[in-house]
Design a protein around this motif. Sequence first.
Motif, PDB file in Angstrom:
ATOM      1  N   LEU A 247       0.838  -1.188  -0.008  1.00  0.00           N
ATOM      2  CA  LEU A 247       0.046   0.086  -0.022  1.00  0.00           C
ATOM      3  C   LEU A 247       0.859   1.092  -0.125  1.00  0.00           C
ATOM      4  CD1 LEU A 247      -2.381  -0.955   2.916  1.00  0.00           C
ATOM      5  CD2 LEU A 247      -2.313  -2.010   0.805  1.00  0.00           C
ATOM      6  N   ILE A 248       0.559   2.192  -0.905  1.00  0.00           N
ATOM      7  CA  ILE A 248       1.394   3.317  -0.835  1.00  0.00           C
ATOM      8  C   ILE A 248       0.303   4.600  -0.652  1.00  0.00           C
ATOM      9  CG2 ILE A 248       2.585   4.825  -2.063  1.00  0.00           C
ATOM     10  CD1 ILE A 248       3.921   2.320  -3.536  1.00  0.00           C
ATOM     11  N   LEU A 249       0.564   5.240   0.509  1.00  0.00           N
ATOM     12  CA  LEU A 249      -0.509   6.395   0.701  1.00  0.00           C
ATOM     13  C   LEU A 249       0.424   7.625   0.764  1.00  0.00           C
ATOM     14  CD1 LEU A 249      -1.741   4.547   3.955  1.00  0.00           C
ATOM     15  CD2 LEU A 249      -2.711   4.609   1.528  1.00  0.00           C
ATOM     16  N   THR A 250       0.035   8.629  -0.076  1.00  0.00           N
ATOM     17  CA  THR A 250       0.520   9.903  -0.135  1.00  0.00           C
ATOM     18  C   THR A 250      -0.336  11.174  -0.034  1.00  0.00           C
ATOM     19  OG1 THR A 250       2.307  10.919  -1.486  1.00  0.00           O
ATOM     20  CG2 THR A 250       0.441   9.821  -2.692  1.00  0.00           C
ATOM     21  N   ARG A 251       0.079  12.148  -0.214  1.00  0.00           N
ATOM     22  CA  ARG A 251      -0.328  13.275   0.121  1.00  0.00           C
ATOM     23  C   ARG A 251       0.457  14.410  -0.041  1.00  0.00           C
ATOM     24  NH1 ARG A 251      -2.880  15.324   5.791  1.00  0.00           N
ATOM     25  NH2 ARG A 251      -4.975  15.140   4.665  1.00  0.00           N
ATOM     26  N   PRO A 252       0.060  15.990  -0.437  1.00  0.00           N
ATOM     27  CA  PRO A 252       0.896  16.986  -0.699  1.00  0.00           C
ATOM     28  C   PRO A 252       1.290  17.319   0.719  1.00  0.00           C
ATOM     29  CG  PRO A 252      -1.145  17.094  -2.087  1.00  0.00           C
ATOM     30  CD  PRO A 252      -1.505  16.132  -1.190  1.00  0.00           C
TER      31      PRO A 252
ATOM     32  N   ASP B 138      -4.338  11.387  -1.400  1.00  0.00           N
ATOM     33  CA  ASP B 138      -5.071  12.177  -0.542  1.00  0.00           C
ATOM     34  C   ASP B 138      -5.020  13.823  -0.603  1.00  0.00           C
ATOM     35  OD1 ASP B 138      -7.237  12.277   1.564  1.00  0.00           O
ATOM     36  OD2 ASP B 138      -5.924  12.381   3.086  1.00  0.00           O
ATOM     37  N   GLU B 139      -5.939  14.588  -0.442  1.00  0.00           N
ATOM     38  CA  GLU B 139      -5.945  15.937  -0.391  1.00  0.00           C
ATOM     39  C   GLU B 139      -5.309  16.653  -1.615  1.00  0.00           C
ATOM     40  OE1 GLU B 139      -7.143  17.970   1.855  1.00  0.00           O
ATOM     41  OE2 GLU B 139      -7.409  16.659   3.539  1.00  0.00           O
ATOM     42  N   ALA B 140      -5.890  15.713  -2.864  1.00  0.00           N
ATOM     43  CA  ALA B 140      -5.493  16.040  -4.091  1.00  0.00           C
ATOM     44  C   ALA B 140      -5.795  17.395  -4.789  1.00  0.00           C
ATOM     45  CB  ALA B 140      -5.958  15.128  -5.205  1.00  0.00           C
ATOM     46  N   GLN B 141      -6.922  17.875  -3.919  1.00  0.00           N
ATOM     47  CA  GLN B 141      -7.000  19.411  -4.636  1.00  0.00           C
ATOM     48  C   GLN B 141      -5.710  20.312  -4.400  1.00  0.00           C
ATOM     49  OE1 GLN B 141      -8.320  18.023  -1.830  1.00  0.00           O
ATOM     50  NE2 GLN B 141      -8.019  19.554  -0.010  1.00  0.00           N
ATOM     51  N   ASN B 142      -4.957  20.106  -3.594  1.00  0.00           N
ATOM     52  CA  ASN B 142      -3.756  20.763  -3.232  1.00  0.00           C
ATOM     53  C   ASN B 142      -2.342  20.375  -3.949  1.00  0.00           C
ATOM     54  OD1 ASN B 142      -4.998  22.719  -1.546  1.00  0.00           O
ATOM     55  ND2 ASN B 142      -4.653  21.093   0.199  1.00  0.00           N
TER      56      ASN B 142
ATOM     57  N   PRO C  19      -3.672  26.793 -10.411  1.00  0.00           N
ATOM     58  CA  PRO C  19      -4.386  26.009 -10.618  1.00  0.00           C
ATOM     59  C   PRO C  19      -4.654  24.681  -9.864  1.00  0.00           C
ATOM     60  CG  PRO C  19      -3.225  26.194 -12.419  1.00  0.00           C
ATOM     61  CD  PRO C  19      -2.869  27.175 -11.278  1.00  0.00           C
ATOM     62  N   SER C  20      -5.618  24.061  -9.536  1.00  0.00           N
ATOM     63  CA  SER C  20      -5.680  22.538  -8.840  1.00  0.00           C
ATOM     64  C   SER C  20      -5.668  21.610  -9.859  1.00  0.00           C
ATOM     65  CB  SER C  20      -6.982  22.310  -7.953  1.00  0.00           C
ATOM     66  OG  SER C  20      -7.042  21.190  -7.655  1.00  0.00           O
ATOM     67  N   GLY C  21      -4.660  20.500  -9.653  1.00  0.00           N
ATOM     68  CA  GLY C  21      -4.494  19.425 -10.347  1.00  0.00           C
ATOM     69  C   GLY C  21      -5.682  18.616 -10.454  1.00  0.00           C
ATOM     70  N   LEU C  22      -6.702  18.442  -9.211  1.00  0.00           N
ATOM     71  CA  LEU C  22      -7.728  17.739  -9.377  1.00  0.00           C
ATOM     72  C   LEU C  22      -8.883  18.177 -10.191  1.00  0.00           C
ATOM     73  CD1 LEU C  22      -9.339  15.268  -8.024  1.00  0.00           C
ATOM     74  CD2 LEU C  22     -10.077  16.920  -5.942  1.00  0.00           C
ATOM     75  N   ILE C  23      -9.041  19.609 -10.096  1.00  0.00           N
ATOM     76  CA  ILE C  23      -9.856  20.056 -11.029  1.00  0.00           C
ATOM     77  C   ILE C  23      -9.608  20.026 -12.455  1.00  0.00           C
ATOM     78  CG2 ILE C  23     -10.948  22.391 -12.059  1.00  0.00           C
ATOM     79  CD1 ILE C  23     -10.996  23.192  -9.046  1.00  0.00           C
ATOM     80  N   ASN C  24      -8.090  19.775 -12.856  1.00  0.00           N
ATOM     81  CA  ASN C  24      -7.472  19.964 -14.217  1.00  0.00           C
ATOM     82  C   ASN C  24      -7.899  18.452 -14.623  1.00  0.00           C
ATOM     83  OD1 ASN C  24      -4.817  19.153 -15.877  1.00  0.00           O
ATOM     84  ND2 ASN C  24      -5.616  21.191 -16.583  1.00  0.00           N
ATOM     85  N   ALA C  25      -7.336  17.717 -13.505  1.00  0.00           N
ATOM     86  CA  ALA C  25      -7.471  16.164 -14.193  1.00  0.00           C
ATOM     87  C   ALA C  25      -9.152  15.844 -14.501  1.00  0.00           C
ATOM     88  CB  ALA C  25      -7.228  15.328 -13.102  1.00  0.00           C
TER      89      ALA C  25
ATOM     90  N   ASP D  74     -11.256  17.498  -2.125  1.00  0.00           N
ATOM     91  CA  ASP D  74     -12.362  18.490  -1.952  1.00  0.00           C
ATOM     92  C   ASP D  74     -11.815  19.770  -2.617  1.00  0.00           C
ATOM     93  OD1 ASP D  74     -14.542  19.957  -0.844  1.00  0.00           O
ATOM     94  OD2 ASP D  74     -14.043  19.995   1.265  1.00  0.00           O
ATOM     95  N   VAL D  75     -12.716  19.891  -3.788  1.00  0.00           N
ATOM     96  CA  VAL D  75     -12.183  21.165  -4.522  1.00  0.00           C
ATOM     97  C   VAL D  75     -12.843  22.494  -3.850  1.00  0.00           C
ATOM     98  CG1 VAL D  75     -12.280  20.043  -6.795  1.00  0.00           C
ATOM     99  CG2 VAL D  75     -14.493  20.917  -5.797  1.00  0.00           C
ATOM    100  N   THR D  76     -13.455  22.444  -2.866  1.00  0.00           N
ATOM    101  CA  THR D  76     -14.071  23.484  -1.984  1.00  0.00           C
ATOM    102  C   THR D  76     -12.690  24.026  -0.847  1.00  0.00           C
ATOM    103  OG1 THR D  76     -15.246  22.604  -0.169  1.00  0.00           O
ATOM    104  CG2 THR D  76     -16.407  23.081  -2.251  1.00  0.00           C
TER     105      THR D  76
END
Length: 328
Positions: free
Chosen positions: A164-169, A238-242, A277-283, A266-268
């Motif tokens: 398992l690989i868990l990552t976040r900004p 996780d926290e991909a909006q950042n 720009p957020s990579g989550l919105i762009n993706a 969470d894009v909010t």
Amino acid sequence: MQEGARYTKRLEFDDSNLAGELFGPHNQNLARISDQSGVTIDSRGATLTMTSDSEEKVNAAAKLMAQLYGLIKSGRDVSAQDIDLGWRIVAKGGEAIDDIFGDVALAVSPKRKIHAKSANQKSYLAAMRESDLVFGVGPAGTGKTYLAVAMAVAAINERRVKRLILTRPAVEAGEKLGFLPGDLAEKINPYLRPLYDALHDMLDFGKVQDMLETGRIEIAPLAFMRGRTLNDAFIILDEAQNTTPEQMKMFLTRLGFHSKAVVTGDVTQIDLPGHAPSGLINARKVLAGIPGIAFIDFSKEDVIRHPLVGRIVQAYENFSAPDAAADR
């Protein structure tokens, strides 16, 4: 049966002991359902009488009681949270609650299972089973990260993946790691704490430590993913909006053979500095319609933390509405 302007419905259960479990200590569960539904509920033995000025509410309350009783007969405990979530589902004419609650992500023990608690959560679990890349997008408390970790733990327990690989900004709210005391590991650790919390809720502390030490679980900041190819892994961002669009592309192209990736955010709640720009919105724009990729959207209706969290989310949405903004 209609009594004037009132509607009454009776339910009789075939096992008084199980009915007692359904009603709860001192009829606490009945009181909770009554508060949720606005239906007056009286009990005598294993029989319930439900009364309201709304036939729809009486029918919904009766449907909920019957379905909760079915869960208890199947050997499952019913919690106050199950009652709240069950009423939310039934009142909206949704699926049978046992169809939703019965979708198990992880059996932590014979008596404790992590399962779907809303229709969107059920869709999310199905997407994680069927697709190699899943995006779970929505507000805090909707189970995006928790269910992804549960599915990942199940995958490694069943030997469908090796790690398992868990990552976040590691940079949030415009803050840089440099201001924190300690070495790099100590600076990064606070940002990864929610992932540890989820793991420790599902597995014994000793087992988590053993899996971390042997590399079966890796928790690392997103920057450490660069240049890697991740085979035979279940990977959660996780926290991909950042993430920036460049960081998101870097992460998504790490996916190797026999691997799955889940991206949550969470894009909010975008905290990128300088209105980047957020990579989550762009993706979502870039990847729309590509086979093998699923997007699951959660809403405040899926919030399953303390009931107050749902009301907080709603309050902030109301405050951010155009009319409310004009009054500020």
